[in-house]
Design an enzyme around this catalytic site. Structure first.
Site, PDB file in Angstrom:
ATOM      1  N   LYS A 189       0.861  -1.190   0.000  1.00  0.00           N
ATOM      2  CA  LYS A 189       0.000   0.000   0.000  1.00  0.00           C
ATOM      3  C   LYS A 189       0.897   1.240   0.000  1.00  0.00           C
ATOM      4  O   LYS A 189       1.304   1.742   1.049  1.00  0.00           O
ATOM      5  CB  LYS A 189      -0.912  -0.052   1.231  1.00  0.00           C
ATOM      6  CG  LYS A 189      -2.236   0.642   1.031  1.00  0.00           C
ATOM      7  CD  LYS A 189      -3.249   0.221   2.057  1.00  0.00           C
ATOM      8  CE  LYS A 189      -4.354   1.236   2.221  1.00  0.00           C
ATOM      9  NZ  LYS A 189      -5.113   1.540   1.010  1.00  0.00           N
TER      10      LYS A 189
HETATM   11  N1  PMP Z   1      -7.668  -2.259  -3.310  1.00  0.00           N
HETATM   12  C1  PMP Z   1      -7.168  -1.020  -3.199  1.00  0.00           C
HETATM   13  C2  PMP Z   1      -6.459  -0.428  -4.354  1.00  0.00           C
HETATM   14  C3  PMP Z   1      -7.302  -0.317  -1.991  1.00  0.00           C
HETATM   15  O1  PMP Z   1      -6.797   0.921  -1.867  1.00  0.00           O
HETATM   16  C4  PMP Z   1      -7.989  -0.906  -0.908  1.00  0.00           C
HETATM   17  C5  PMP Z   1      -8.155  -0.157   0.390  1.00  0.00           C
HETATM   18  N2  PMP Z   1      -7.059  -0.386   1.243  1.00  0.00           N
HETATM   19  C6  PMP Z   1      -8.500  -2.203  -1.081  1.00  0.00           C
HETATM   20  C7  PMP Z   1      -8.308  -2.851  -2.291  1.00  0.00           C
HETATM   21  C8  PMP Z   1      -9.179  -2.907   0.057  1.00  0.00           C
HETATM   22  O2  PMP Z   1      -8.269  -3.256   1.041  1.00  0.00           O
HETATM   23  P1  PMP Z   1      -8.686  -3.448   2.552  1.00  0.00           P
HETATM   24  O3  PMP Z   1      -9.864  -4.356   2.556  1.00  0.00           O
HETATM   25  O4  PMP Z   1      -7.498  -4.057   3.187  1.00  0.00           O
HETATM   26  O5  PMP Z   1      -9.025  -2.108   3.095  1.00  0.00           O
END
Ligand code: PMP
Length: 296
Positions: free
Chosen positions: A153
């Site tokens: 991320k």
């Molecule tokens: N894909 C992207 C590109 C994101 O930014 C997010 C948000 N973090 C998600 C998927 C979903 O991830 P999570 O369930 O861990 O929040």
């Protein structure tokens, strides 16, 4: 409004007022997008305030930092402890927490030694709202997994997300759905994607997407409910034939989708597995047994 006069944040071991915090204009992340972050939610539950899947989020933050050569010496336990204190100091219960690990002043393209740890939080409603979404297939693809670590991320990756969401809004849609570099469906700008057809759920396999913690929770819930989920590659044409679809993400939670490129899905949202999973997800985030990470 992310902060007020009184908001307190955590920066490099100190508790300071958000209004007094600042960063150098020569910071490497400001110029080149090199920083790593998380998005985490806390919930006001019968057992008090609980941060949902704190370990998973902080393990991913540490993984992202390591991939980007940004030093992060805190353990997931320490970061969780700071998170609870952050909520307490700001009197927050149902909140969104944003940890960010960023480098120092550095105008070169080499990762440096210096790094900073910020944790802040604010109240934030469901990111994509509570009404069903109208999606468009984006003209932008998700980043090539050979050009960056898509499973990390990283702030810089979100320029792609900003382009896709802005395009969708400018064209009158609520949100975008992006394909991968091979033309298969990948994910939303800030959420993972599922569709359902004949009582089976489909979601893109890992490789071109952020491995969402909410996606993983949905896989667990579907398994408990006896719903079959197939993680695999599929095209946009398969999605056009779907009975229903939804996004998953910490900020968005489970967000129902009404249509893609103007094609409505077969079932009303209330009759879909997605709608059932949305209720199951709301219950799960309230339950201490699923916190699976003891308060430290
Ligand atoms: N894909 C992207 C590109 C994101 O930014 C997010 C948000 N973090 C998600 C998927 C979903 O991830 P999570 O369930 O861990 O929040």
């Amino acid at each position: 409004m992310y902060y007020t006069e009184d908001t307190i944040l955590y920066l490099d071991g100190k508790w300071i007022k958000a209004k007094d915090a600042g960063v150098s204009l020569y910071n490497q992340s400001l110029h080149y997008g090199n920083a790593v972050f998380e998005g985490i939610r806390s919930y006001d539950t019968e057992d008090g305030v609980l941060i949902f899947k704190a370990r998973e989020h902080y393990d991913r933050l540490r993984f992202s930092a390591q991939k980007m050569h940004i030093s992060l010496t805190y353990t997931s336990e320490e970061l969780t402890k700071i998170s609870y204190e952050l909520l307490e100091r700001n009197n927050l219960t149902n909140a969104y927490l944003r940890p960010l690990v960023y480098p120092g002043e550095n105008m070169s393209l080499v990762a440096g030694e210096e790094s900073h740890v910020l944790l802040c939080a604010w109240e934030w409603g469901r990111y994509l709202g509570d009404t069903l979404l109208k999606l468009m297939t984006s003209s932008f693809q998700r980043p090539n997994p050979k050009a960056c670590f898509v499973e990390a991320k990283v702030t810089g990756h979100y320029t792609n997300s900003i382009l896709a969401t802005t395009e969708a809004k400018q064209k009158g849609f609520d949100e975008a759905l992006l394909l991968d570099t091979q033309g298969y469906v990948a994910e939303g700008p800030g959420a993972n994607f599922f569709y359902e057809k004949d009582d089976i759920l489909f979601t893109p396999k890992l490789g071109n997407i952020l491995p969402g913690i909410t996606r993983q929770t949905i896989l667990e819930l579907a398994n408990e409910m006896g719903v079959e989920v197939r993680e695999r590659q599929f095209t946009i044409d398969a999605v056009y034939q779907a009975d229903g679809a939804f996004f998953t993400g910490t900020a968005a939670e489970v967000a129902g989708i009404e249509s893609l490129d103007g094609n409505k899905f077969g079932l009303p949202w209330s009759d879909t597995i997605g709608s059932e999973l949305s209720r199951a997800y709301n219950n799960r985030v309230q339950k201490k047994e699923y916190k699976n990470f003891e308060l430290v």
